[in-house]
Design an enzyme around this catalytic site. Sequence first.
Site, PDB file in Angstrom:
ATOM      1  N   ASP A  89      -9.026   9.414   3.087  1.00 48.01           N
ATOM      2  CA  ASP A  89      -8.604   8.955   4.411  1.00 48.01           C
ATOM      3  C   ASP A  89      -9.709   8.202   5.131  1.00 48.01           C
ATOM      4  OD1 ASP A  89      -6.716  11.373   3.831  1.00 48.01           O
ATOM      5  OD2 ASP A  89      -5.771  10.094   5.332  1.00 48.01           O
TER       6      ASP A  89
ATOM      7  N   ARG B 211      -3.184   9.615  15.294  1.00 52.05           N
ATOM      8  CA  ARG B 211      -3.902  10.459  14.319  1.00 52.05           C
ATOM      9  C   ARG B 211      -5.338   9.924  14.213  1.00 52.05           C
ATOM     10  NH1 ARG B 211      -1.136  11.796   8.710  1.00 52.05           N
ATOM     11  NH2 ARG B 211      -2.317  13.730   8.961  1.00 52.05           N
TER      12      ARG B 211
ATOM     13  N   GLN C 244       2.553  18.057   0.679  1.00 50.03           N
ATOM     14  CA  GLN C 244       2.671  16.665   0.200  1.00 50.03           C
ATOM     15  C   GLN C 244       2.674  16.607  -1.326  1.00 50.03           C
ATOM     16  OE1 GLN C 244       0.687  17.690   2.641  1.00 50.03           O
ATOM     17  NE2 GLN C 244       0.367  16.137   4.203  1.00 50.03           N
TER      18      GLN C 244
ATOM     19  N   ASN D  97     -10.512  13.776   3.059  1.00 48.73           N
ATOM     20  CA  ASN D  97      -9.187  13.694   2.442  1.00 48.73           C
ATOM     21  C   ASN D  97      -8.453  14.985   2.820  1.00 48.73           C
ATOM     22  OD1 ASN D  97      -7.254  12.286   0.755  1.00 48.73           O
ATOM     23  ND2 ASN D  97      -7.576  13.871  -0.759  1.00 48.73           N
ATOM     24  N   LYS D  98      -7.242  15.095   2.367  1.00 47.50           N
ATOM     25  CA  LYS D  98      -6.381  16.230   2.722  1.00 47.50           C
ATOM     26  C   LYS D  98      -7.093  17.567   2.594  1.00 47.50           C
ATOM     27  CE  LYS D  98      -3.217  16.242   4.145  1.00 47.50           C
ATOM     28  NZ  LYS D  98      -3.126  16.406   5.632  1.00 47.50           N
TER      29      LYS D  98
ATOM     30  N   ARG E 285       3.030   8.448   6.205  1.00 48.78           N
ATOM     31  CA  ARG E 285       1.750   9.124   6.045  1.00 48.78           C
ATOM     32  C   ARG E 285       1.030   8.589   4.804  1.00 48.78           C
ATOM     33  NH1 ARG E 285       2.256  10.847   1.723  1.00 48.78           N
ATOM     34  NH2 ARG E 285       0.112  11.569   1.660  1.00 48.78           N
ATOM     35  N   GLY E 286      -0.254   9.033   4.690  1.00 51.81           N
ATOM     36  CA  GLY E 286      -1.089   8.446   3.650  1.00 51.81           C
ATOM     37  C   GLY E 286      -1.847   7.300   4.312  1.00 51.81           C
ATOM     38  N   ALA E 287      -3.170   7.297   4.140  1.00 49.43           N
ATOM     39  CA  ALA E 287      -3.995   6.358   4.914  1.00 49.43           C
ATOM     40  C   ALA E 287      -3.538   4.890   4.803  1.00 49.43           C
ATOM     41  CB  ALA E 287      -5.456   6.527   4.496  1.00 49.43           C
TER      42      ALA E 287
HETATM   43  O1  MRU Z   1      -1.880  14.068   6.290  1.00 52.51           O
HETATM   44  P1  MRU Z   1      -1.555  13.038   5.254  1.00 52.51           P
HETATM   45  O2  MRU Z   1      -0.409  13.423   4.392  1.00 52.51           O
HETATM   46  O3  MRU Z   1      -1.413  11.666   5.850  1.00 52.51           O
HETATM   47  O4  MRU Z   1      -2.841  13.011   4.325  1.00 52.51           O
HETATM   48  C1  MRU Z   1      -2.887  12.108   3.270  1.00 52.51           C
HETATM   49  C2  MRU Z   1      -4.032  12.266   2.381  1.00 52.51           C
HETATM   50  O5  MRU Z   1      -4.910  13.064   2.575  1.00 52.51           O
HETATM   51  C3  MRU Z   1      -4.087  11.295   1.227  1.00 52.51           C
HETATM   52  O6  MRU Z   1      -4.734  11.856   0.143  1.00 52.51           O
HETATM   53  C4  MRU Z   1      -4.864  10.048   1.664  1.00 52.51           C
HETATM   54  O7  MRU Z   1      -4.339   9.527   2.836  1.00 52.51           O
HETATM   55  C5  MRU Z   1      -4.858   9.005   0.621  1.00 52.51           C
HETATM   56  S1  MRU Z   1      -3.299   8.225   0.442  1.00 52.51           S
HETATM   57  C6  MRU Z   1      -3.562   6.997  -0.666  1.00 52.51           C
END
Ligand code: MRU
Length: 354
Positions: free
Chosen positions: A245, A97, A204, A255-256, A54-56
């Site tokens: 994201d 996703r 997270q 973002n999250k 996970r994480g973009a």
């Molecule tokens: O649902 P996730 O855990 O994949 O969400 C991640 C985020 O929102 C991060 O802040 C984003 O992807 C940036 S990671 C460098």
Amino acid sequence: MSIREIKHLDSVRLSKRGNSVVIIDQTRLPNETVYLDLKDPEDLYEAIHQLRVRGAPAIGIFAGYALYCLALQSTAEDYPAFMEEVRTQAAYLNSSRPTAVNLSWALKRMVAKAEASAGKPKTEILQDLKEECIAIHNEDIAMCKAIAEYGLTLIKDGDGILTHCNAGPLATSRYGTALGPILLGYERGMDFHVFVDETRPLLQGARLTSYELEEAGVDITLICDNMASIVMSKGWVQACFVGCDRVAANGDTANKIGTSGVAILAKYYDIPFYVLGPTSTIDLATPTGADIEIELRDPNEIKEKWYEKPMVLPQTRCYNPAFDVTPHELIDAIVTDRGICRAPYTESLKALFE
Ligand code: MRU
């Protein structure tokens, strides 16, 4: 794990055999460090969908390796059939996703590479694909380092920094994005105090950001998401650093879930709010935040996931969006690998690609 090890952690990589993708299962951290070795389409899809990776940026890197490993398994007898398979697998992975643009960005890059290799023997096309996914990964490492350098110019020794979700080495490569300046500054002898939002519902912040920063030796305090206001009101926060994201052409940023609330609080308390992300997360084809698809997830992530027993009656309706959009007016700067963008974002973001 030391700061050195955290920085060299590869949360995603090609296996030594070169035909599968190895990830740290992020759903098991911080209690267990479990590596998964994946090459079946359903397992690769599931790893993204269930946030094992996970994480973009990490999702993009993973998708590149995944598509290459799937292409290796192709039994297609000619190029059109091979391309048909590659496009179908890319569409399948892309459907795992919707919000992080790095996923479609990396897959499009891989498909374009296979298209550009038309006319070559299959072994060469596969070699081109391998080089492309490794390039995606290596570029991300370089981009994270550049973001860390630019971001570090925005803070000073002793600052309190609040971060939401996880945008560190696990979510990217090496330094991370939002955590990059903190890790780089710490490495250079600076001290920061980081307030880590727990980040409901999937934690997270608690599970991953705390883990990374603790392992690196950075001074942190974990807070529940609803404690950001009191921490800011006490003057303990000098800057907010978050990842992204998808950044729309006008600077609106997905973002999250909960990020936009942090930005609203930061505006109220007059604290600069910074978004940090690689150019691969900037999507000029998406005009505004309203055009970004927000992923909706299983209500049980709220109702029961972390509890011994469900904490809600079964019939209770839940709304579980995984992301929200922070309007560009609330963002003081977007820190990229090519420099720091400020309003008007329609111009400064566009200039990055000229
Ligand atoms: O649902 P996730 O855990 O994949 O969400 C991640 C985020 O929102 C991060 O802040 C984003 O992807 C940036 S990671 C460098």
